[in-house]
Structure formats: structure tokens, C-alpha cells
Design a protein around this motif. Sequence first.
Motif, mmCIF file in Angstrom:
data_model
loop_
_atom_site.group_PDB
_atom_site.id
_atom_site.type_symbol
_atom_site.label_atom_id
_atom_site.label_comp_id
_atom_site.label_asym_id
_atom_site.label_seq_id
_atom_site.Cartn_x
_atom_site.Cartn_y
_atom_site.Cartn_z
ATOM 1 N N PRO A 1 10.150 -6.073 -4.489
ATOM 2 C CA PRO A 1 11.361 -5.570 -3.824
ATOM 3 C C PRO A 1 11.327 -4.077 -3.537
ATOM 4 O O PRO A 1 12.333 -3.372 -3.702
ATOM 5 C CB PRO A 1 12.447 -5.902 -4.845
ATOM 6 C CG PRO A 1 11.758 -5.771 -6.154
ATOM 7 C CD PRO A 1 10.349 -6.263 -5.936
ATOM 8 N N GLY A 2 10.189 -3.554 -3.111
ATOM 9 C CA GLY A 2 10.059 -2.141 -2.827
ATOM 10 C C GLY A 2 8.732 -1.855 -2.169
ATOM 11 O O GLY A 2 7.959 -2.774 -1.871
ATOM 12 N N PRO A 3 8.408 -0.572 -1.940
ATOM 13 C CA PRO A 3 7.147 -0.236 -1.270
ATOM 14 C C PRO A 3 5.958 -0.707 -2.088
ATOM 15 O O PRO A 3 5.916 -0.528 -3.313
ATOM 16 C CB PRO A 3 7.197 1.291 -1.160
ATOM 17 C CG PRO A 3 8.142 1.718 -2.243
ATOM 18 C CD PRO A 3 9.167 0.633 -2.332
ATOM 19 N N ALA A 4 4.971 -1.315 -1.431
ATOM 20 C CA ALA A 4 3.822 -1.897 -2.116
ATOM 21 C C ALA A 4 2.548 -1.136 -1.777
ATOM 22 O O ALA A 4 2.372 -0.638 -0.666
ATOM 23 C CB ALA A 4 3.659 -3.364 -1.730
ATOM 24 N N VAL A 5 1.661 -1.066 -2.755
ATOM 25 C CA VAL A 5 0.343 -0.466 -2.575
ATOM 26 C C VAL A 5 -0.574 -1.478 -1.886
ATOM 27 O O VAL A 5 -0.573 -2.664 -2.225
ATOM 28 C CB VAL A 5 -0.232 -0.061 -3.944
ATOM 29 C CG1 VAL A 5 -1.693 0.364 -3.817
ATOM 30 C CG2 VAL A 5 0.598 1.059 -4.551
ATOM 31 N N ALA A 6 -1.335 -1.032 -0.918
ATOM 32 C CA ALA A 6 -2.271 -1.918 -0.220
ATOM 33 C C ALA A 6 -3.482 -2.200 -1.090
ATOM 34 O O ALA A 6 -3.940 -1.348 -1.852
ATOM 35 C CB ALA A 6 -2.715 -1.276 1.089
ATOM 36 N N THR A 7 -3.990 -3.433 -0.970
ATOM 37 C CA THR A 7 -5.240 -3.767 -1.652
ATOM 38 C C THR A 7 -6.330 -3.969 -0.597
ATOM 39 O O THR A 7 -6.640 -3.066 0.156
ATOM 40 C CB THR A 7 -5.065 -4.972 -2.597
ATOM 41 O OG1 THR A 7 -4.537 -6.093 -1.868
ATOM 42 C CG2 THR A 7 -4.144 -4.620 -3.747
ATOM 43 N N GLU A 8 -6.843 -5.187 -0.482
ATOM 44 C CA GLU A 8 -8.040 -5.378 0.337
ATOM 45 C C GLU A 8 -7.720 -5.837 1.756
ATOM 46 O O GLU A 8 -6.736 -6.536 1.990
ATOM 47 C CB GLU A 8 -8.953 -6.419 -0.327
ATOM 48 C CG GLU A 8 -10.342 -6.478 0.256
ATOM 49 C CD GLU A 8 -11.294 -7.234 -0.638
ATOM 50 O OE1 GLU A 8 -12.509 -7.058 -0.464
ATOM 51 O OE2 GLU A 8 -10.844 -7.998 -1.508
ATOM 52 N N ALA A 9 -8.565 -5.438 2.684
ATOM 53 C CA ALA A 9 -8.573 -6.051 4.012
ATOM 54 C C ALA A 9 -9.321 -7.372 3.862
ATOM 55 O O ALA A 9 -10.550 -7.394 3.828
ATOM 56 C CB ALA A 9 -9.252 -5.142 5.021
ATOM 57 N N CYS A 10 -8.571 -8.470 3.731
ATOM 58 C CA CYS A 10 -9.135 -9.744 3.312
ATOM 59 C C CYS A 10 -9.789 -10.474 4.483
ATOM 60 O O CYS A 10 -9.103 -10.808 5.462
ATOM 61 C CB CYS A 10 -8.040 -10.615 2.695
ATOM 62 S SG CYS A 10 -8.584 -12.262 2.230
ATOM 63 N N PRO A 11 -11.085 -10.769 4.420
ATOM 64 C CA PRO A 11 -11.739 -11.490 5.512
ATOM 65 C C PRO A 11 -11.188 -12.902 5.700
ATOM 66 O O PRO A 11 -11.147 -13.406 6.821
ATOM 67 C CB PRO A 11 -13.216 -11.534 5.086
ATOM 68 C CG PRO A 11 -13.367 -10.504 4.033
ATOM 69 C CD PRO A 11 -12.033 -10.388 3.356
ATOM 70 N N TRP A 12 -10.765 -13.527 4.617
ATOM 71 C CA TRP A 12 -10.280 -14.911 4.682
ATOM 72 C C TRP A 12 -8.900 -14.976 5.334
ATOM 73 O O TRP A 12 -8.657 -15.800 6.212
ATOM 74 C CB TRP A 12 -10.246 -15.498 3.265
ATOM 75 C CG TRP A 12 -9.613 -16.847 3.160
ATOM 76 C CD1 TRP A 12 -9.918 -17.958 3.893
ATOM 77 C CD2 TRP A 12 -8.570 -17.233 2.257
ATOM 78 N NE1 TRP A 12 -9.126 -19.015 3.501
ATOM 79 C CE2 TRP A 12 -8.297 -18.596 2.497
ATOM 80 C CE3 TRP A 12 -7.860 -16.565 1.260
ATOM 81 C CZ2 TRP A 12 -7.327 -19.299 1.781
ATOM 82 C CZ3 TRP A 12 -6.908 -17.261 0.544
ATOM 83 C CH2 TRP A 12 -6.649 -18.613 0.811
#
Length: 333
Positions: free
Chosen positions: A184-195
Motif C-alpha cells: 500500500p505504498g511506493p515499492a522498490v523495483a526488483t528484476e526486469a523479468c524475462p518471463w
Amino acid sequence: MISRAFAPALAAVESGRIPGATLGIVTADGRRAIRCAGMAALVPEPESLTEDHWFDLASVSKVIATTTMILTLAEQGRLDLDRPLTDAIPDLRQYDVTGAAERRLTFRDCLAHDTYLPAVEPIYTYGDDPARLRAFVLQREWRHGPPVYSDINFILLGIAVERLTGRPLSDWPLGPGLAYGPPPGPAVATEACPWRGRVMKGEVHDENAWALGGAPGHAGLFGTVAGVLDYAGGLLNGTGASPALLAAIRTSVRAERTCGWERRFAGWHGGDACSAETIGHTGFTGTGLWIDFDRGLAWTLLTNRVHPTRHRETGILELRRQTGDAVIAAFGR
């Protein structure tokens, strides 16, 4: 003192090894310090990291959520840790009720990763229907091997919680700053997921967790630094756990492991300076939590080291170890 403790993480950010990092420290008497630096996202749009950002906690979910749930249900008398999982999941390997080794696994075996189950399996490649994938997990004859840290153990424990409570894990009360996604708030980005074909941001990074509906037993929890510190502080001062739960997470079940957690051992991610009464757990996305009960001190290092890709060396093990030693040097007594 926080600047001294944060120095290894700041150096990792400034050198470009990781996009961003947040360090939170809490003591048994409630004092806390937080420092963050770097970026919550680099792509598709740059975004600076703040203390309010939610991190995908990855396998830290195992201890904050699933372990707590299982131990709470045990304390309520709804399960016996030394009884087989079949008490909660009678249809586990239901087509081989006399011969299947999976039917003899206990709750404690899975909590301590003291099973023959494989470390990980690409369950998401078998489909994207959460109910069907749960059935796959329950009916599969898993390949045997030596005891290893295994996501499968906690996927089974999550299914047990669902069966015993009749509710998804996401319904369990976790406290402010902790939630299954989307946060419910700003989220940190993780991976650029190929799948999935996009940068994961506010969606669980773990492919199996995503395919299983976002809230299985092994991953899926999101948290702010304040939420993780609230949880750790409750363990330190006893307000967030019963004596029985605290005993279970602090007492060795097998070498280097308690119920759910790691105990300090040579070369572990928590560093060398912490006391022998320290437990901890890490998450694949770059997260971690350590609690030194002798010193009344806990710290969480939250990074997005898999952004924008997991396929590069970030030095996360050494960063965690350096951070643990720096925290003890700055705040220990």
C-alpha cells in the motif's frame, strides 16, 4: 553511529554494485536508527529511495510470516511440530499413503530444512493456476538428496497453514509496514523479468510465489524498514512473541538452524562480530534481518540487488557481513 554502520552499504551504492540500500537498527529498549541511499528504481523510470519504500522481502517472508504462523498454531494446540504434515494435509501424496516419504515429513523437519527436498524447483513452468500448482506440489514425488535449504519445505508449510485456518496467508495479521503484495505504498523495483516481460515493482519477484498466487509459504511478503524493525523489536523485548515462540526460534534443531532461522556460524551472512545468540535470515532480492539477543540489538539491510537483473555479481554476501560487523562496532556493547 548510523553513518559508521551504513558505510559499507553506502560504498556499495556509490560504486554502482547495487542501486539502493536501507539500513535499519533497533535495540531492545526501543531506540532505532535508519539510513538509506541510492535508487528505488533505475528503469523504466529513475526513482530515489526513501524510508517509506516497500521492499520485496523474498525469503525473509519465511521467518517473519510462515514460521511465526506455524509456531503460533502449535502453541494454540492446532498442530504438533513433531507430527507429520499429513495431520494438516491428509492428501499429501495421497496415491501412495504407505510408501511415500513425503507423508513422513514433520512440521519441525520443514522448519529446520532437515528434509531431502530439493532447494528449488521451477514450479511456475508447469502452469499459472495457483490451485493446480498446489496440487502439483502435494502429489509430486520429489527427488531425494541431502538436507539443504529448500523453498519446497516452506511451500508445504504455507499450504498447511491455509488448511488449518481455512484462510490464505495474506489474511494473517502482520502489523503495520508488513503486507503481501501489492503493497500500500511506493515499492522498490526488483528484476526486469524475462518471463513476465516487465520490471517487477509492487509484484512479487519470485516466479514460483507469483504463480502460486502471491502469498505462499516461502516468499511474497513486502515490508518497509519500519515494519521490519517493529517485528524485530518485538522479538527483542518480548512484546511480539510468546516465550515458547522465542525459545523455538533460538534453539538449535540441527547444525546452524533453529525453527525457521539460521543461527550464527562461521562465514554466515551476519558477520563475525555478533554473539553466539544471534539468528538471521536473508532474501534473494537483497534483503536480510539479524537479531542479536545477547546484545539486545537487531538490524535489517534492505537492498534491491537484483535490479535490473540478477545476472551480475553485486558482492551481497560480503556487504552483509561487513554491515553486520559495522553495526556491532557502532551500536554493540
